[in-house]
Design a protein around this motif. Structure first.
Motif, PDB file in Angstrom:
ATOM      1  N   GLU A  43     -12.463   6.504   4.106  1.00 19.47           N
ATOM      2  CA  GLU A  43     -13.499   5.577   4.579  1.00 19.47           C
ATOM      3  C   GLU A  43     -13.744   4.450   3.579  1.00 19.47           C
ATOM      4  O   GLU A  43     -13.834   3.279   3.960  1.00 19.47           O
ATOM      5  CB  GLU A  43     -14.797   6.336   4.853  1.00 19.47           C
ATOM      6  CG  GLU A  43     -14.717   7.235   6.062  1.00 19.47           C
ATOM      7  CD  GLU A  43     -15.939   8.113   6.251  1.00 19.47           C
ATOM      8  OE1 GLU A  43     -16.982   7.879   5.587  1.00 19.47           O
ATOM      9  OE2 GLU A  43     -15.858   9.060   7.051  1.00 19.47           O
ATOM     10  N   ILE A  44     -13.845   4.789   2.309  1.00 24.82           N
ATOM     11  CA  ILE A  44     -14.121   3.771   1.278  1.00 24.82           C
ATOM     12  C   ILE A  44     -12.960   2.800   1.163  1.00 24.82           C
ATOM     13  O   ILE A  44     -13.139   1.582   1.248  1.00 24.82           O
ATOM     14  CB  ILE A  44     -14.412   4.426  -0.082  1.00 24.82           C
ATOM     15  CG1 ILE A  44     -15.743   5.184  -0.050  1.00 24.82           C
ATOM     16  CG2 ILE A  44     -14.427   3.375  -1.199  1.00 24.82           C
ATOM     17  CD1 ILE A  44     -15.983   6.067  -1.264  1.00 24.82           C
TER      18      ILE A  44
ATOM     19  N   GLY B 284     -10.185   2.481   3.133  1.00 25.24           N
ATOM     20  CA  GLY B 284      -9.848   1.871   4.418  1.00 25.24           C
ATOM     21  C   GLY B 284     -10.837   0.791   4.807  1.00 25.24           C
ATOM     22  O   GLY B 284     -10.459  -0.259   5.326  1.00 25.24           O
ATOM     23  N   GLY B 285     -12.109   1.021   4.517  1.00 21.17           N
ATOM     24  CA  GLY B 285     -13.145   0.041   4.813  1.00 21.17           C
ATOM     25  C   GLY B 285     -13.090  -1.192   3.929  1.00 21.17           C
ATOM     26  O   GLY B 285     -13.765  -2.191   4.192  1.00 21.17           O
ATOM     27  N   ASN B 286     -12.292  -1.122   2.878  1.00 22.03           N
ATOM     28  CA  ASN B 286     -12.133  -2.258   1.971  1.00 22.03           C
ATOM     29  C   ASN B 286     -10.730  -2.856   2.053  1.00 22.03           C
ATOM     30  O   ASN B 286     -10.260  -3.493   1.102  1.00 22.03           O
ATOM     31  CB  ASN B 286     -12.471  -1.841   0.539  1.00 22.03           C
ATOM     32  CG  ASN B 286     -13.969  -1.770   0.329  1.00 22.03           C
ATOM     33  OD1 ASN B 286     -14.596  -2.783   0.049  1.00 22.03           O
ATOM     34  ND2 ASN B 286     -14.550  -0.594   0.496  1.00 22.03           N
ATOM     35  N   GLY B 287     -10.073  -2.633   3.174  1.00 20.40           N
ATOM     36  CA  GLY B 287      -8.824  -3.314   3.452  1.00 20.40           C
ATOM     37  C   GLY B 287      -7.546  -2.625   3.017  1.00 20.40           C
ATOM     38  O   GLY B 287      -6.463  -3.179   3.167  1.00 20.40           O
ATOM     39  N   PHE B 288      -7.638  -1.427   2.488  1.00 20.08           N
ATOM     40  CA  PHE B 288      -6.439  -0.710   2.062  1.00 20.08           C
ATOM     41  C   PHE B 288      -5.903   0.135   3.216  1.00 20.08           C
ATOM     42  O   PHE B 288      -6.672   0.697   3.987  1.00 20.08           O
ATOM     43  CB  PHE B 288      -6.741   0.213   0.874  1.00 20.08           C
ATOM     44  CG  PHE B 288      -7.103  -0.517  -0.387  1.00 20.08           C
ATOM     45  CD1 PHE B 288      -6.115  -1.030  -1.213  1.00 20.08           C
ATOM     46  CD2 PHE B 288      -8.435  -0.695  -0.751  1.00 20.08           C
ATOM     47  CE1 PHE B 288      -6.446  -1.701  -2.380  1.00 20.08           C
ATOM     48  CE2 PHE B 288      -8.775  -1.361  -1.914  1.00 20.08           C
ATOM     49  CZ  PHE B 288      -7.776  -1.870  -2.725  1.00 20.08           C
ATOM     50  N   ASP B 289      -4.589   0.221   3.324  1.00 17.24           N
ATOM     51  CA  ASP B 289      -3.954   1.163   4.243  1.00 17.24           C
ATOM     52  C   ASP B 289      -3.896   2.499   3.518  1.00 17.24           C
ATOM     53  O   ASP B 289      -3.317   2.582   2.429  1.00 17.24           O
ATOM     54  CB  ASP B 289      -2.542   0.711   4.608  1.00 17.24           C
ATOM     55  CG  ASP B 289      -2.538  -0.556   5.445  1.00 17.24           C
ATOM     56  OD1 ASP B 289      -3.451  -0.733   6.268  1.00 17.24           O
ATOM     57  OD2 ASP B 289      -1.610  -1.364   5.265  1.00 17.24           O
ATOM     58  N   VAL B 290      -4.481   3.528   4.122  1.00 19.04           N
ATOM     59  CA  VAL B 290      -4.629   4.807   3.437  1.00 19.04           C
ATOM     60  C   VAL B 290      -4.062   5.939   4.286  1.00 19.04           C
ATOM     61  O   VAL B 290      -4.302   6.012   5.485  1.00 19.04           O
ATOM     62  CB  VAL B 290      -6.118   5.108   3.139  1.00 19.04           C
ATOM     63  CG1 VAL B 290      -6.270   6.423   2.387  1.00 19.04           C
ATOM     64  CG2 VAL B 290      -6.765   3.969   2.382  1.00 19.04           C
TER      65      VAL B 290
END
Length: 114
Positions: free
Chosen positions: A15-16, A18-24
């Motif tokens: 969530e953290i 992914g919510g900041n633009g990283f593909d996780v």
């Protein structure tokens, strides 16, 4: 990639970041992480717990660094005896994030390594 045997930790990291633009992507242990990496190709950064069933953090970190294009590794641990991690931190890992960590600390550590 977030590798941790605790579902809540994996979900929070997803969530953290992914919510900041990283593909996780996530994995529940080191074996699954290695398998997922073999399937999907390169991963820029692995946030890696040290104490897990099946394949723990130390062995996973060593395996990750054997790759032709090794991922950077951020050790994430609540383990208090950091002296026991010296070999991994000096020879294989690229950083350390002590649990529990804040959203800001996770983002700072990830941004520093990517």
């Amino acid at each position: 990639m977030i590798v941790d045997d605790e579902e809540d930790v994996r979900q929070l990291g997803l969530e953290i970041l992914g919510g900041n633009g990283f593909d996780v992507v996530t994995a529940a242990n080191g074996k699954l992480a290695i398998d997922r990496l073999d399937e999907s190709g390169d991963v820029d950064l692995v946030v890696l717990d040290m104490i897990m069933p099946v394949m723990g953090g130390r062995e996973t970190c060593v395996e990750l660094k054997k790759r032709a294009r090794p991922s950077k590794v951020l050790i994430s641990t609540g383990y208090s005896q950091l002296s026991d991690l010296e070999d991994v931190l000096e020879n294989y890992a690229d950083g350390l994030l002590q649990k529990p960590y804040t959203t800001g600390e996770l983002l700072e550590a990830v941004n520093k390594l990517i």
